[in-house]
Design a protein around this motif. Structure first.
Motif, mmCIF file in Angstrom:
data_model
loop_
_atom_site.group_PDB
_atom_site.id
_atom_site.type_symbol
_atom_site.label_atom_id
_atom_site.label_comp_id
_atom_site.label_asym_id
_atom_site.label_seq_id
_atom_site.Cartn_x
_atom_site.Cartn_y
_atom_site.Cartn_z
ATOM 1 N N ASN A 123 0.829 -1.211 0.000
ATOM 2 C CA ASN A 123 0.000 0.000 0.000
ATOM 3 C C ASN A 123 0.862 1.260 0.000
ATOM 4 O OD1 ASN A 123 -2.449 -1.317 -0.105
ATOM 5 N ND2 ASN A 123 -2.688 -1.385 2.114
ATOM 6 N N ALA A 124 1.945 1.238 0.749
ATOM 7 C CA ALA A 124 2.839 2.399 0.801
ATOM 8 C C ALA A 124 3.463 2.654 -0.569
ATOM 9 C CB ALA A 124 3.931 2.180 1.847
ATOM 10 N N LYS A 125 3.857 1.610 -1.277
ATOM 11 C CA LYS A 125 4.421 1.767 -2.629
ATOM 12 C C LYS A 125 3.377 2.349 -3.575
ATOM 13 C CE LYS A 125 7.737 -2.019 -2.273
ATOM 14 N NZ LYS A 125 8.066 -3.384 -2.718
ATOM 15 N N LEU A 126 2.163 1.852 -3.481
ATOM 16 C CA LEU A 126 1.081 2.351 -4.330
ATOM 17 C C LEU A 126 0.840 3.838 -4.078
ATOM 18 C CD1 LEU A 126 -1.146 1.689 -6.393
ATOM 19 C CD2 LEU A 126 -2.599 1.067 -4.458
ATOM 20 N N ILE A 127 0.797 4.213 -2.824
ATOM 21 C CA ILE A 127 0.568 5.625 -2.474
ATOM 22 C C ILE A 127 1.723 6.490 -2.974
ATOM 23 C CG2 ILE A 127 0.436 7.236 -0.525
ATOM 24 C CD1 ILE A 127 -1.172 4.981 0.951
ATOM 25 N N ARG A 128 2.977 6.003 -2.826
ATOM 26 C CA ARG A 128 4.134 6.759 -3.323
ATOM 27 C C ARG A 128 4.036 6.952 -4.841
ATOM 28 N NH1 ARG A 128 7.204 4.354 0.935
ATOM 29 N NH2 ARG A 128 7.503 2.428 -0.210
ATOM 30 N N ARG A 129 3.645 5.889 -5.557
ATOM 31 C CA ARG A 129 3.504 5.988 -7.018
ATOM 32 C C ARG A 129 2.442 7.035 -7.377
ATOM 33 N NH1 ARG A 129 2.601 0.201 -7.583
ATOM 34 N NH2 ARG A 129 4.552 -0.675 -6.894
ATOM 35 N N ARG A 130 1.331 7.000 -6.650
ATOM 36 C CA ARG A 130 0.274 7.989 -6.941
ATOM 37 C C ARG A 130 0.745 9.404 -6.681
ATOM 38 N NH1 ARG A 130 -4.768 4.828 -4.064
ATOM 39 N NH2 ARG A 130 -5.055 3.257 -5.692
ATOM 40 N N ILE A 131 1.481 9.596 -5.596
ATOM 41 C CA ILE A 131 2.001 10.937 -5.269
ATOM 42 C C ILE A 131 2.977 11.395 -6.350
ATOM 43 C CG2 ILE A 131 3.470 12.217 -3.653
ATOM 44 C CD1 ILE A 131 2.152 10.532 -1.400
ATOM 45 N N MET A 132 3.876 10.492 -6.750
ATOM 46 C CA MET A 132 4.864 10.840 -7.760
ATOM 47 C C MET A 132 4.191 11.124 -9.117
ATOM 48 S SD MET A 132 7.562 10.935 -6.049
ATOM 49 C CE MET A 132 8.903 11.056 -7.207
ATOM 50 N N ALA A 133 3.132 10.385 -9.420
ATOM 51 C CA ALA A 133 2.426 10.575 -10.687
ATOM 52 C C ALA A 133 1.657 11.893 -10.716
ATOM 53 C CB ALA A 133 1.488 9.412 -10.948
ATOM 54 N N SER A 134 1.252 12.383 -9.550
ATOM 55 C CA SER A 134 0.452 13.612 -9.494
ATOM 56 C C SER A 134 1.318 14.872 -9.519
ATOM 57 C CB SER A 134 -0.431 13.607 -8.246
ATOM 58 O OG SER A 134 0.367 13.712 -7.091
ATOM 59 N N LYS A 135 2.612 14.714 -9.453
ATOM 60 C CA LYS A 135 3.497 15.902 -9.442
ATOM 61 C C LYS A 135 3.738 16.422 -10.821
ATOM 62 C CE LYS A 135 5.944 15.063 -5.176
ATOM 63 N NZ LYS A 135 7.210 14.927 -4.527
#
Length: 135
Positions: A123-135
């Motif tokens: 879940n933490a990896k998924l959230i990091r990917r989403r954060i990085m994708a939204s930048k």
């Protein structure tokens, strides 16, 4: 789970492939296994690393004259196996079943904790990917 039967002394004995002490020493394979230990050695650097099948206490730095029961008690007096203070063959059936039950509870708890940690990490990896994708 490392082995479903580490609560049996003969199964613990099998883990000691390159134990550095001989049968003549106090700290021999049979005495180690009877005191609840199995080998967790991975190479020459930790050839004497051993762990209790029940409490999980890991010890190394053994000497030929060490008494495995005394060392186990000294480092893990709360261990249920140490508190019984008996070799497997001397346990009453109710004591043996109590040891097996505690072992199974410990193994199930470890498995549950490992699975929970893996899910949290995913879940933490998924959230990091989403954060990085939204930048």
């Amino acid at each position: 789970m490392e082995s479903a039967s580490l609560y049996l002394v003969d199964e613990r004995i099998k883990t000691f492939k390159n134990w550095p002490f001989s049968d003549k020493d106090k700290c021999n394979v049979r005495n180690m296994a009877e005191a609840g230990f199995y080998s967790v050695a991975t190479g020459d650097d930790d050839a004497d690393a051993a762990k209790c099948f029940l409490c999980g206490k890991e010890l190394d730095g053994w000497e030929a004259t060490d008494d495995p029961w005394a060392e186990h008690k000294s480092h893990a007096a709360q261990c249920a196996f140490v508190q019984l203070g008996k070799k497997e063959n001397d346990l009453m059936l109710s004591e043996f079943l109590s040891v097996v039950q505690q072992y199974m509870i410990n193994e199930t708890t470890k498995r549950f904790a490992t699975n929970a940690k893996e899910k949290i990490d995913e879940n933490a990896k998924l959230i990091r990917r989403r954060i990085m994708a939204s930048k």
